[in-house]
Scaffold this motif. Structure first.
Motif, PDB file in Angstrom:
ATOM      1  N   CYS A  46       0.717  -1.191   0.155  1.00 30.80           N
ATOM      2  CA  CYS A  46       0.018   0.246   0.012  1.00 30.80           C
ATOM      3  C   CYS A  46       0.944   1.099  -0.077  1.00 30.80           C
ATOM      4  O   CYS A  46       0.550   2.292  -0.752  1.00 30.80           O
TER       5      CYS A  46
ATOM      6  N   LYS B  31      -1.350   8.600   2.465  1.00 26.51           N
ATOM      7  CA  LYS B  31      -1.833   9.740   1.402  1.00 26.51           C
ATOM      8  C   LYS B  31      -0.763  10.927   1.460  1.00 26.51           C
ATOM      9  O   LYS B  31      -0.214  11.344   0.508  1.00 26.51           O
TER      10      LYS B  31
ATOM     11  N   ALA C 262       0.845   4.258  -2.546  1.00 23.97           N
ATOM     12  CA  ALA C 262       0.598   5.378  -2.372  1.00 23.97           C
ATOM     13  C   ALA C 262       1.703   6.492  -2.732  1.00 23.97           C
ATOM     14  O   ALA C 262       1.687   7.616  -3.277  1.00 23.97           O
TER      15      ALA C 262
ATOM     16  N   ILE D  44      -4.756   5.588   6.377  1.00 25.58           N
ATOM     17  CA  ILE D  44      -5.038   6.031   4.819  1.00 25.58           C
ATOM     18  C   ILE D  44      -4.740   7.620   4.680  1.00 25.58           C
ATOM     19  O   ILE D  44      -3.846   7.866   3.598  1.00 25.58           O
ATOM     20  N   LYS D  45      -5.121   8.114   5.535  1.00 28.14           N
ATOM     21  CA  LYS D  45      -4.947   9.558   5.260  1.00 28.14           C
ATOM     22  C   LYS D  45      -3.324  10.054   5.678  1.00 28.14           C
ATOM     23  O   LYS D  45      -2.693  10.682   4.663  1.00 28.14           O
TER      24      LYS D  45
ATOM     25  N   VAL E 243      -0.740   6.182  -6.721  1.00 28.19           N
ATOM     26  CA  VAL E 243      -1.657   5.025  -7.279  1.00 28.19           C
ATOM     27  C   VAL E 243      -2.920   4.650  -6.318  1.00 28.19           C
ATOM     28  O   VAL E 243      -2.435   4.707  -4.838  1.00 28.19           O
ATOM     29  N   ASP E 244      -3.832   4.752  -6.672  1.00 29.73           N
ATOM     30  CA  ASP E 244      -5.080   4.293  -5.460  1.00 29.73           C
ATOM     31  C   ASP E 244      -4.846   3.045  -5.017  1.00 29.73           C
ATOM     32  O   ASP E 244      -4.709   1.866  -5.577  1.00 29.73           O
ATOM     33  N   PHE E 245      -4.941   2.905  -3.610  1.00 31.87           N
ATOM     34  CA  PHE E 245      -4.521   1.552  -2.861  1.00 31.87           C
ATOM     35  C   PHE E 245      -5.662   1.144  -2.059  1.00 31.87           C
ATOM     36  O   PHE E 245      -5.655   0.398  -1.211  1.00 31.87           O
ATOM     37  N   THR E 246      -6.784   1.671  -2.559  1.00 30.96           N
ATOM     38  CA  THR E 246      -8.190   1.287  -1.729  1.00 30.96           C
ATOM     39  C   THR E 246      -8.335  -0.288  -1.805  1.00 30.96           C
ATOM     40  O   THR E 246      -8.710  -0.914  -0.540  1.00 30.96           O
ATOM     41  N   ASP E 247      -8.376  -0.933  -2.795  1.00 30.30           N
ATOM     42  CA  ASP E 247      -8.293  -2.197  -2.759  1.00 30.30           C
ATOM     43  C   ASP E 247      -7.684  -2.980  -1.903  1.00 30.30           C
ATOM     44  O   ASP E 247      -7.877  -4.037  -1.367  1.00 30.30           O
TER      45      ASP E 247
END
Ligand code: ASP
Length: 444
Positions: free
Chosen positions: A57, A103, A61, A99-100, A65-69
Protein backbone atom coordinates in the motif's frame (compact mmCIF):
# COMPACT_ATOMS: atom_id res chain seq x y z
CA UNK A 1 5.63 -10.25 41.59
CA UNK A 2 8.07 -11.66 39.13
CA UNK A 3 6.97 -11.33 35.57
CA UNK A 4 7.48 -12.85 32.17
CA UNK A 5 7.57 -11.07 28.85
CA UNK A 6 5.86 -13.05 26.10
CA UNK A 7 6.26 -12.32 22.42
CA UNK A 8 4.02 -13.93 19.82
CA UNK A 9 5.08 -14.11 16.18
CA UNK A 10 2.93 -13.48 13.12
CA UNK A 11 1.86 -17.08 12.56
CA UNK A 12 0.81 -17.28 16.24
CA UNK A 13 -1.63 -14.43 15.58
CA UNK A 14 -2.63 -15.10 12.00
CA UNK A 15 -6.35 -15.65 12.66
CA UNK A 16 -8.99 -15.82 15.40
CA UNK A 17 -8.18 -19.45 16.20
CA UNK A 18 -4.56 -18.52 16.83
CA UNK A 19 -5.64 -15.55 19.01
CA UNK A 20 -7.58 -17.98 21.20
CA UNK A 21 -4.52 -20.20 21.66
CA UNK A 22 -2.46 -17.14 22.53
CA UNK A 23 -5.01 -15.96 25.10
CA UNK A 24 -5.10 -19.43 26.69
CA UNK A 25 -1.33 -19.42 26.99
CA UNK A 26 -1.25 -15.96 28.56
CA UNK A 27 -4.11 -16.66 30.95
CA UNK A 28 -2.60 -19.94 32.12
CA UNK A 29 0.26 -18.14 33.90
CA UNK A 30 -0.34 -14.96 35.92
CA UNK A 31 3.30 -14.00 35.47
CA UNK A 32 2.77 -13.50 31.72
CA UNK A 33 2.01 -9.81 32.19
CA UNK A 34 3.69 -8.10 29.27
CA UNK A 35 2.77 -9.20 25.79
CA UNK A 36 4.49 -8.23 22.54
CA UNK A 37 2.60 -9.19 19.36
CA UNK A 38 3.70 -9.25 15.73
CA UNK A 39 1.33 -8.39 12.89
CA UNK A 40 -0.91 -11.19 11.53
CA UNK A 41 1.29 -13.54 9.53
CA UNK A 42 0.53 -16.29 7.06
CA UNK A 43 -2.43 -18.61 7.65
CA UNK A 44 -1.32 -20.97 4.89
CA UNK A 45 1.80 -21.13 2.76
CA UNK A 46 0.61 -18.89 -0.11
CA UNK A 47 -0.95 -16.35 2.22
CA UNK A 48 0.40 -12.79 2.47
CA UNK A 49 1.61 -11.29 5.73
CA UNK A 50 -0.15 -8.09 6.76
CA UNK A 51 3.27 -6.38 6.95
CA UNK A 52 3.87 -7.15 3.26
CA UNK A 53 0.39 -5.90 2.37
CA UNK A 54 1.17 -2.65 4.15
CA UNK A 55 4.49 -2.25 2.35
CA UNK A 56 2.58 -2.66 -0.90
CA UNK A 57 0.00 0.00 0.00
CA UNK A 58 2.81 2.37 0.87
CA UNK A 59 4.52 1.74 -2.45
CA UNK A 60 1.30 2.41 -4.34
CA UNK A 61 0.65 5.53 -2.27
CA UNK A 62 4.18 6.72 -3.00
CA UNK A 63 3.57 6.44 -6.73
CA UNK A 64 0.25 8.22 -6.43
CA UNK A 65 -1.70 5.05 -7.29
CA UNK A 66 -5.02 4.31 -5.60
CA UNK A 67 -4.52 1.65 -2.91
CA UNK A 68 -8.11 1.32 -1.70
CA UNK A 69 -8.48 -2.28 -2.89
CA UNK A 70 -5.23 -3.39 -1.31
CA UNK A 71 -6.05 -1.66 1.93
CA UNK A 72 -9.45 -3.32 1.96
CA UNK A 73 -7.72 -6.70 2.23
CA UNK A 74 -5.93 -5.48 5.32
CA UNK A 75 -9.17 -4.24 6.86
CA UNK A 76 -10.76 -7.60 6.08
CA UNK A 77 -8.01 -9.46 7.95
CA UNK A 78 -8.52 -7.46 11.14
CA UNK A 79 -12.29 -7.23 10.88
CA UNK A 80 -12.44 -10.99 10.33
CA UNK A 81 -10.44 -11.61 13.50
CA UNK A 82 -12.52 -9.12 15.51
CA UNK A 83 -15.85 -10.57 14.45
CA UNK A 84 -14.80 -14.18 14.90
CA UNK A 85 -13.51 -13.43 18.37
CA UNK A 86 -16.82 -11.72 19.12
CA UNK A 87 -15.21 -8.65 20.66
CA UNK A 88 -16.84 -5.29 20.70
CA UNK A 89 -14.44 -2.91 18.99
CA UNK A 90 -13.94 -1.04 15.75
CA UNK A 91 -10.68 -0.10 14.10
CA UNK A 92 -12.39 2.18 11.57
CA UNK A 93 -10.92 5.36 12.98
CA UNK A 94 -7.45 3.87 12.92
CA UNK A 95 -7.91 2.61 9.36
CA UNK A 96 -8.96 6.07 8.21
CA UNK A 97 -6.07 7.74 9.99
CA UNK A 98 -3.60 5.32 8.34
CA UNK A 99 -5.03 5.90 4.87
CA UNK A 100 -4.87 9.65 5.40
CA UNK A 101 -1.27 9.51 6.59
CA UNK A 102 -0.19 7.24 3.73
CA UNK A 103 -1.68 9.65 1.23
CA UNK A 104 0.03 12.63 2.85
CA UNK A 105 3.40 11.04 3.75
CA UNK A 106 3.96 7.52 2.44
CA UNK A 107 6.68 6.40 4.88
CA UNK A 108 7.62 2.72 4.68
CA UNK A 109 8.35 2.47 8.37
CA UNK A 110 5.08 4.07 9.36
CA UNK A 111 3.13 1.82 6.98
CA UNK A 112 4.78 -1.41 8.15
CA UNK A 113 4.44 -0.54 11.82
CA UNK A 114 0.66 -0.35 11.58
CA UNK A 115 0.42 -4.13 11.31
CA UNK A 116 1.70 -4.54 14.86
CA UNK A 117 -0.10 -1.40 16.09
CA UNK A 118 -3.52 -2.66 15.00
CA UNK A 119 -2.87 -6.22 16.11
CA UNK A 120 -1.78 -4.95 19.52
CA UNK A 121 -5.07 -3.10 19.88
CA UNK A 122 -7.10 -6.18 19.00
CA UNK A 123 -5.11 -8.42 21.31
CA UNK A 124 -5.28 -5.95 24.22
CA UNK A 125 -9.03 -5.72 23.84
CA UNK A 126 -9.46 -9.48 23.64
CA UNK A 127 -7.28 -10.10 26.70
CA UNK A 128 -8.66 -7.16 28.68
CA UNK A 129 -5.08 -5.83 28.97
CA UNK A 130 -3.80 -2.25 28.72
CA UNK A 131 -2.57 -1.14 25.33
CA UNK A 132 0.74 0.74 25.32
CA UNK A 133 1.83 2.22 21.99
CA UNK A 134 5.42 1.23 21.24
CA UNK A 135 5.92 4.75 19.85
CA UNK A 136 5.77 6.01 23.44
CA UNK A 137 8.43 3.68 24.82
CA UNK A 138 10.82 2.41 22.12
CA UNK A 139 13.07 5.32 21.21
CA UNK A 140 15.53 5.72 18.33
CA UNK A 141 17.96 8.53 17.57
CA UNK A 142 17.61 10.54 14.39
CA UNK A 143 19.81 8.06 12.52
CA UNK A 144 17.56 5.17 13.48
CA UNK A 145 19.81 3.66 16.19
CA UNK A 146 18.00 2.37 19.23
CA UNK A 147 18.58 4.47 22.37
CA UNK A 148 18.55 1.68 24.93
CA UNK A 149 18.88 3.76 28.11
CA UNK A 150 16.13 6.20 27.11
CA UNK A 151 13.96 3.28 26.04
CA UNK A 152 14.41 1.39 29.28
CA UNK A 153 13.54 4.53 31.24
CA UNK A 154 10.43 5.16 29.15
CA UNK A 155 9.27 1.53 29.42
CA UNK A 156 9.69 1.57 33.20
CA UNK A 157 7.81 4.84 33.56
CA UNK A 158 4.97 3.67 31.37
CA UNK A 159 4.61 0.11 32.62
CA UNK A 160 5.40 0.92 36.25
CA UNK A 161 1.81 1.62 37.21
CA UNK A 162 0.22 -1.10 35.07
CA UNK A 163 -0.63 -4.68 36.03
CA UNK A 164 -0.34 -5.81 32.45
CA UNK A 165 0.20 -4.46 28.96
CA UNK A 166 0.23 -5.31 25.30
CA UNK A 167 3.06 -3.47 23.56
CA UNK A 168 3.17 -3.93 19.77
CA UNK A 169 6.45 -5.22 18.41
CA UNK A 170 8.68 -4.07 15.56
CA UNK A 171 8.58 -0.26 15.91
CA UNK A 172 9.16 2.80 18.01
CA UNK A 173 9.74 6.45 17.29
CA UNK A 174 12.73 8.66 16.71
CA UNK A 175 13.55 11.60 18.97
CA UNK A 176 12.12 13.76 16.19
CA UNK A 177 8.80 11.95 16.44
CA UNK A 178 8.88 9.77 13.33
CA UNK A 179 7.83 6.13 13.39
CA UNK A 180 10.78 3.81 12.88
CA UNK A 181 10.84 0.02 12.59
CA UNK A 182 13.54 -2.52 13.28
CA UNK A 183 14.55 -4.74 10.37
CA UNK A 184 12.18 -7.56 9.36
CA UNK A 185 11.29 -9.93 12.15
CA UNK A 186 12.05 -7.15 14.61
CA UNK A 187 9.24 -7.85 17.08
CA UNK A 188 11.73 -10.27 18.64
CA UNK A 189 13.89 -7.25 19.43
CA UNK A 190 11.02 -5.33 21.03
CA UNK A 191 10.27 -8.32 23.27
CA UNK A 192 13.89 -8.52 24.32
CA UNK A 193 14.07 -4.81 25.16
CA UNK A 194 10.86 -4.94 27.21
CA UNK A 195 12.19 -8.00 29.07
CA UNK A 196 15.36 -6.09 29.89
CA UNK A 197 13.45 -3.02 31.06
CA UNK A 198 11.06 -4.86 33.37
CA UNK A 199 13.78 -7.28 34.55
CA UNK A 200 11.66 -10.22 33.48
CA UNK A 201 12.56 -13.62 34.91
CA UNK A 202 12.27 -15.02 31.41
CA UNK A 203 11.62 -13.83 27.87
CA UNK A 204 9.29 -16.28 26.16
CA UNK A 205 9.35 -16.12 22.39
CA UNK A 206 6.32 -17.98 21.03
CA UNK A 207 6.48 -19.11 17.43
CA UNK A 208 5.39 -22.06 15.28
CA UNK A 209 8.22 -24.48 16.07
CA UNK A 210 9.05 -26.19 19.35
CA UNK A 211 12.49 -24.62 19.55
CA UNK A 212 15.79 -24.91 17.77
CA UNK A 213 16.44 -28.24 16.17
CA UNK A 214 19.74 -30.08 16.40
CA UNK A 215 19.88 -30.19 12.60
CA UNK A 216 17.90 -28.99 9.61
CA UNK A 217 14.69 -31.08 9.38
CA UNK A 218 14.92 -30.97 5.57
CA UNK A 219 18.09 -33.03 5.91
CA UNK A 220 17.66 -35.10 9.06
CA UNK A 221 14.37 -36.89 9.60
CA UNK A 222 12.63 -35.53 12.72
CA UNK A 223 15.69 -34.14 14.47
CA UNK A 224 15.66 -33.62 18.24
CA UNK A 225 14.88 -30.23 19.70
CA UNK A 226 17.78 -28.55 21.46
CA UNK A 227 16.68 -28.29 25.10
CA UNK A 228 19.32 -25.88 26.30
CA UNK A 229 21.71 -23.78 24.26
CA UNK A 230 24.04 -21.01 25.37
CA UNK A 231 24.07 -17.61 23.73
CA UNK A 232 27.54 -18.33 22.37
CA UNK A 233 26.50 -21.61 20.81
CA UNK A 234 23.46 -19.96 19.31
CA UNK A 235 25.63 -17.36 17.66
CA UNK A 236 27.72 -20.07 16.02
CA UNK A 237 24.67 -21.89 14.71
CA UNK A 238 22.84 -18.72 13.66
CA UNK A 239 25.89 -17.61 11.74
CA UNK A 240 25.70 -20.82 9.78
CA UNK A 241 22.13 -20.13 8.85
CA UNK A 242 19.98 -21.72 11.56
CA UNK A 243 17.49 -18.96 12.24
CA UNK A 244 14.49 -18.71 14.50
CA UNK A 245 15.23 -15.49 16.31
CA UNK A 246 16.25 -12.01 15.13
CA UNK A 247 19.97 -11.52 15.75
CA UNK A 248 19.50 -8.22 17.57
CA UNK A 249 17.13 -9.84 20.04
CA UNK A 250 20.02 -11.42 21.92
CA UNK A 251 21.87 -8.44 23.35
CA UNK A 252 19.20 -6.78 25.53
CA UNK A 253 18.35 -9.97 27.42
CA UNK A 254 21.82 -11.43 27.42
CA UNK A 255 23.27 -8.29 29.00
CA UNK A 256 20.62 -8.50 31.70
CA UNK A 257 21.14 -12.23 32.34
CA UNK A 258 17.59 -13.11 31.27
CA UNK A 259 17.08 -16.47 29.55
CA UNK A 260 15.02 -16.78 26.38
CA UNK A 261 12.59 -19.64 25.98
CA UNK A 262 11.54 -20.46 22.41
CA UNK A 263 8.04 -21.98 22.54
CA UNK A 264 5.44 -23.30 20.12
CA UNK A 265 1.99 -21.66 20.24
CA UNK A 266 0.51 -24.74 18.58
CA UNK A 267 2.12 -27.12 21.10
CA UNK A 268 2.28 -25.25 24.41
CA UNK A 269 2.93 -28.53 26.22
CA UNK A 270 6.43 -28.69 24.68
CA UNK A 271 9.24 -27.19 26.76
CA UNK A 272 10.90 -25.61 23.74
CA UNK A 273 14.49 -24.40 23.78
CA UNK A 274 16.07 -22.45 26.62
CA UNK A 275 18.78 -19.99 25.60
CA UNK A 276 20.97 -19.30 28.60
CA UNK A 277 24.30 -17.79 29.61
CA UNK A 278 27.42 -19.82 30.25
CA UNK A 279 26.86 -19.75 34.02
CA UNK A 280 23.51 -21.56 33.82
CA UNK A 281 23.15 -24.58 36.13
CA UNK A 282 23.46 -27.26 33.47
CA UNK A 283 23.12 -30.09 36.00
CA UNK A 284 19.35 -29.77 35.64
CA UNK A 285 19.52 -30.89 32.05
CA UNK A 286 18.12 -34.29 31.29
CA UNK A 287 19.73 -34.89 27.90
CA UNK A 288 23.47 -34.70 27.65
CA UNK A 289 24.72 -35.14 24.14
CA UNK A 290 28.27 -34.14 23.38
CA UNK A 291 27.14 -31.76 20.72
CA UNK A 292 24.39 -29.16 20.71
CA UNK A 293 23.75 -28.61 17.04
CA UNK A 294 24.94 -29.08 13.49
CA UNK A 295 24.55 -26.49 10.74
CA UNK A 296 25.82 -26.27 7.21
CA UNK A 297 26.11 -23.58 4.61
CA UNK A 298 26.88 -23.84 0.91
CA UNK A 299 28.42 -21.31 -1.45
CA UNK A 300 32.07 -21.18 -0.44
CA UNK A 301 35.30 -21.24 -2.41
CA UNK A 302 38.82 -21.86 -1.20
CA UNK A 303 41.85 -20.15 -2.58
CA UNK A 304 44.67 -22.67 -2.22
CA UNK A 305 48.18 -21.30 -2.18
CA UNK A 306 51.29 -23.46 -2.23
CA UNK A 307 54.84 -22.29 -1.91
CA UNK A 308 57.92 -24.12 -0.74
CA UNK A 309 59.31 -22.74 2.52
CA UNK A 310 56.23 -20.59 3.05
CA UNK A 311 56.65 -20.95 6.77
CA UNK A 312 60.03 -19.16 6.66
CA UNK A 313 58.80 -16.24 4.68
CA UNK A 314 58.09 -13.30 6.95
CA UNK A 315 54.89 -11.45 6.15
CA UNK A 316 53.50 -14.12 3.82
CA UNK A 317 50.08 -14.15 5.48
CA UNK A 318 50.07 -10.40 5.68
CA UNK A 319 50.67 -10.05 1.96
CA UNK A 320 47.87 -12.50 1.17
CA UNK A 321 45.44 -10.77 3.49
CA UNK A 322 46.40 -7.36 2.12
CA UNK A 323 45.29 -8.51 -1.33
CA UNK A 324 41.97 -9.61 0.12
CA UNK A 325 41.63 -6.39 2.08
CA UNK A 326 42.38 -4.24 -0.97
CA UNK A 327 39.59 -6.05 -2.79
CA UNK A 328 37.10 -5.61 0.02
CA UNK A 329 36.95 -9.32 0.80
CA UNK A 330 36.55 -10.86 4.21
CA UNK A 331 37.44 -14.48 4.75
CA UNK A 332 35.77 -17.17 6.83
CA UNK A 333 38.64 -19.52 7.63
CA UNK A 334 42.31 -19.75 6.91
CA UNK A 335 43.86 -23.07 7.83
CA UNK A 336 47.51 -23.36 6.83
CA UNK A 337 50.27 -25.91 6.60
CA UNK A 338 54.03 -25.55 6.28
CA UNK A 339 53.97 -24.87 2.58
CA UNK A 340 50.27 -24.33 2.01
CA UNK A 341 47.56 -21.98 2.97
CA UNK A 342 43.89 -22.11 2.08
CA UNK A 343 41.46 -19.31 2.49
CA UNK A 344 37.76 -19.97 2.55
CA UNK A 345 35.46 -17.21 1.42
CA UNK A 346 32.06 -16.64 -0.11
CA UNK A 347 31.95 -17.57 -3.81
CA UNK A 348 29.46 -14.79 -4.46
CA UNK A 349 31.62 -12.09 -2.89
CA UNK A 350 34.70 -13.35 -4.67
CA UNK A 351 33.03 -13.44 -8.10
CA UNK A 352 33.38 -9.79 -9.17
CA UNK A 353 37.09 -9.59 -8.28
CA UNK A 354 38.12 -13.19 -8.90
CA UNK A 355 40.66 -12.66 -11.70
CA UNK A 356 42.02 -9.52 -10.15
CA UNK A 357 42.59 -11.25 -6.81
CA UNK A 358 44.40 -14.14 -8.49
CA UNK A 359 46.67 -11.78 -10.44
CA UNK A 360 47.46 -9.73 -7.36
CA UNK A 361 48.19 -12.83 -5.29
CA UNK A 362 50.57 -14.10 -7.95
CA UNK A 363 52.38 -10.83 -7.85
CA UNK A 364 52.38 -10.43 -4.08
CA UNK A 365 53.62 -13.88 -2.99
CA UNK A 366 54.86 -15.59 -6.18
CA UNK A 367 53.32 -18.95 -5.30
CA UNK A 368 54.42 -22.29 -6.79
CA UNK A 369 50.79 -23.17 -7.22
CA UNK A 370 47.62 -21.15 -6.93
CA UNK A 371 44.07 -22.31 -7.54
CA UNK A 372 40.49 -21.66 -6.58
CA UNK A 373 38.22 -24.52 -5.67
CA UNK A 374 34.47 -23.82 -5.79
CA UNK A 375 31.47 -25.75 -4.57
CA UNK A 376 32.57 -25.99 -0.95
CA UNK A 377 30.13 -26.30 1.93
CA UNK A 378 31.07 -25.49 5.50
CA UNK A 379 29.63 -27.57 8.26
CA UNK A 380 29.74 -26.48 11.90
CA UNK A 381 29.47 -28.95 14.73
CA UNK A 382 28.72 -26.83 17.78
CA UNK A 383 28.71 -27.83 21.42
CA UNK A 384 29.92 -26.48 24.75
CA UNK A 385 30.65 -29.99 26.03
CA UNK A 386 33.18 -30.76 23.31
CA UNK A 387 35.80 -28.95 25.33
CA UNK A 388 35.72 -31.59 28.05
CA UNK A 389 35.09 -34.59 25.85
CA UNK A 390 37.88 -36.47 24.21
CA UNK A 391 37.67 -37.88 20.76
CA UNK A 392 35.06 -35.57 19.30
CA UNK A 393 37.09 -34.72 16.24
CA UNK A 394 38.03 -38.38 15.81
CA UNK A 395 34.36 -39.32 15.80
CA UNK A 396 33.54 -36.63 13.26
CA UNK A 397 36.25 -37.92 10.97
CA UNK A 398 35.30 -41.54 11.48
CA UNK A 399 31.75 -40.77 10.42
CA UNK A 400 33.01 -38.92 7.35
CA UNK A 401 35.38 -41.76 6.47
CA UNK A 402 32.64 -44.41 6.75
CA UNK A 403 30.51 -42.39 4.37
CA UNK A 404 33.49 -41.91 2.02
CA UNK A 405 33.19 -38.19 2.35
CA UNK A 406 36.34 -36.28 1.70
CA UNK A 407 37.05 -33.61 4.29
CA UNK A 408 38.62 -30.69 2.50
CA UNK A 409 39.44 -28.59 5.48
CA UNK A 410 39.06 -28.43 9.21
CA UNK A 411 39.11 -25.58 11.65
CA UNK A 412 38.71 -25.79 15.40
CA UNK A 413 38.58 -22.47 17.19
CA UNK A 414 40.48 -21.97 20.43
CA UNK A 415 37.18 -21.74 22.29
CA UNK A 416 36.62 -25.42 21.42
CA UNK A 417 32.98 -24.53 21.04
CA UNK A 418 32.86 -25.70 17.47
CA UNK A 419 34.57 -27.74 14.82
CA UNK A 420 34.17 -26.52 11.28
CA UNK A 421 34.76 -28.82 8.38
CA UNK A 422 34.67 -28.10 4.69
CA UNK A 423 33.20 -30.71 2.35
CA UNK A 424 32.01 -30.68 -1.21
CA UNK A 425 28.53 -29.16 -1.52
CA UNK A 426 27.12 -32.45 -2.80
CA UNK A 427 28.31 -34.23 0.32
CA UNK A 428 26.79 -31.76 2.78
CA UNK A 429 23.43 -33.47 3.47
CA UNK A 430 25.03 -36.88 3.99
CA UNK A 431 27.77 -35.38 6.16
CA UNK A 432 25.15 -33.78 8.41
CA UNK A 433 23.17 -37.03 8.64
CA UNK A 434 26.28 -39.03 9.56
CA UNK A 435 27.30 -36.61 12.27
CA UNK A 436 23.77 -36.58 13.61
CA UNK A 437 23.81 -40.39 13.78
CA UNK A 438 27.20 -40.46 15.43
CA UNK A 439 26.46 -37.93 18.14
CA UNK A 440 22.72 -37.95 18.66
CA UNK A 441 21.29 -41.33 17.66
CA UNK A 442 24.20 -43.35 19.00
CA UNK A 443 24.27 -41.44 22.28
CA UNK A 444 20.61 -42.17 23.05
N1 ASP B 1 5.74 -8.03 11.12
C1 ASP B 1 7.14 -7.76 10.92
C2 ASP B 1 7.69 -8.65 9.82
O1 ASP B 1 6.92 -9.32 9.14
C3 ASP B 1 7.93 -7.88 12.18
C4 ASP B 1 7.82 -9.20 12.90
O2 ASP B 1 7.00 -10.04 12.56
O3 ASP B 1 8.59 -9.40 13.84
O4 ASP B 1 8.86 -8.64 9.59
Amino acid sequence: MANKVVKFGGSSLADAGQFRKVADIIKSDAKRKYVVPSAPGKRFSDDIKVTDMLYKCCELAGSGVDFTDDFRLIKDRYNGIISELGIDMSLDEDFNAIIKELKARPSKDFAASRGEFLNGKVLANYLGFNFVDAADVIIFDTKGQLLLDETVKAVREKLGGLDNAVIPGFYGRTTEGYIKTFSRGGSDVTGSIIANAVRAEIYENWTDVSGFLVADPRIVDKPDVIKVITYRELRELAYMGASVLHEDAIFPVRSAGIPINIRNTNRPEDDGTMIVSDDFDFSKESLNHTITGIAGKKGFSTINIEKAMMNNETGFGMKVLTVLYNNGLSFEHMPSGIDTMSITLSTEKLAPVRDKVMAELRKAVEPDHLEIEDGIAMLAVVGRRMKNTRGTVARIFASMAHARINVKLIDQGSSELNVIIGVSEDDLPEAIRRIYDMFINSEK
